[in-house]
Scaffold this motif. Sequence first.
Motif, PDB file in Angstrom:
ATOM      1  N   ASP A 139      73.353  29.945  45.115  1.00 45.05           N
ATOM      2  CA  ASP A 139      73.375  31.372  45.137  1.00 45.05           C
ATOM      3  C   ASP A 139      72.109  31.784  45.751  1.00 45.05           C
ATOM      4  O   ASP A 139      71.102  31.570  44.924  1.00 45.05           O
ATOM      5  N   PRO A 140      71.929  32.415  47.038  1.00 43.19           N
ATOM      6  CA  PRO A 140      70.978  32.694  47.882  1.00 43.19           C
ATOM      7  C   PRO A 140      69.795  33.500  46.974  1.00 43.19           C
ATOM      8  O   PRO A 140      68.612  33.560  46.807  1.00 43.19           O
ATOM      9  N   GLN A 141      70.540  34.654  46.380  1.00 40.89           N
ATOM     10  CA  GLN A 141      69.668  35.666  45.591  1.00 40.89           C
ATOM     11  C   GLN A 141      69.041  35.015  44.369  1.00 40.89           C
ATOM     12  O   GLN A 141      67.895  35.438  44.328  1.00 40.89           O
ATOM     13  N   GLN A 142      69.678  34.097  43.736  1.00 38.01           N
ATOM     14  CA  GLN A 142      69.074  33.609  42.661  1.00 38.01           C
ATOM     15  C   GLN A 142      67.572  32.638  43.119  1.00 38.01           C
ATOM     16  O   GLN A 142      66.811  32.423  42.475  1.00 38.01           O
ATOM     17  N   VAL A 143      68.193  31.983  44.159  1.00 35.88           N
ATOM     18  CA  VAL A 143      67.237  31.087  44.958  1.00 35.88           C
ATOM     19  C   VAL A 143      65.584  31.999  44.911  1.00 35.88           C
ATOM     20  O   VAL A 143      64.610  31.793  44.743  1.00 35.88           O
ATOM     21  N   ILE A 144      65.884  32.942  45.839  1.00 37.28           N
ATOM     22  CA  ILE A 144      64.876  33.941  46.133  1.00 37.28           C
ATOM     23  C   ILE A 144      64.159  34.452  44.765  1.00 37.28           C
ATOM     24  O   ILE A 144      63.020  34.470  44.914  1.00 37.28           O
ATOM     25  N   GLU A 145      64.790  34.883  43.991  1.00 40.24           N
ATOM     26  CA  GLU A 145      64.375  35.148  42.549  1.00 40.24           C
ATOM     27  C   GLU A 145      63.516  34.241  42.010  1.00 40.24           C
ATOM     28  O   GLU A 145      62.505  34.345  41.433  1.00 40.24           O
TER      29      GLU A 145
END
Length: 178
Positions: A139-145
């Motif tokens: 999940d890209p959002q999780q990676v960014i977080e």
Amino acid sequence: MDCAALEPSLYTVKAIFILDNDGNRLLSKYYDPQLYPSMKEQKNFEKNVFNKTHKADNEIAFVEGMTIVYKSSIDLFFYVVGSAQENELMLMAVLNCLFESLSLMLRKNVEKKTLLDNMDGVFLMVDEIIDGGVILESDPQQVIEKVNYKAEDGPLSEQSVAQVLQSAKEQIKWSILK
């Protein structure tokens, strides 16, 4: 056929690399030490993959017995490598996560110059997605977080450094109390 080769494994990704539009390496991580043990072998493999894929409109290739999914953007080529028996959808999930995470981090400006300017964040991102060949996050959002790469703060903002220091202090305190 070797039954061990068909056994399911968490070690899905053999390598991940990003090349520029001339086929030069910008980033690469190999997770299988037996695959291409020397830098020369790795670069030859990457050049071979680039030569077979840079003019193709496909998203998947089979090169040297490896399953490779790839994507291009402006002047970059993104590759995720798995074994011949690997599920292409799993590899594609990693590729899409990497590309979307980069797109978020670089504010949709996924090109060589901005990638090179933010290489520290790119390495952190790859490490959050894959560890030792095992897919950790898709999940890209999780990676960014997890990377804490806020568009306005840049990589490793002062707040994240303070958080790391506080966490380290707490770990030291707990280890002393034990």
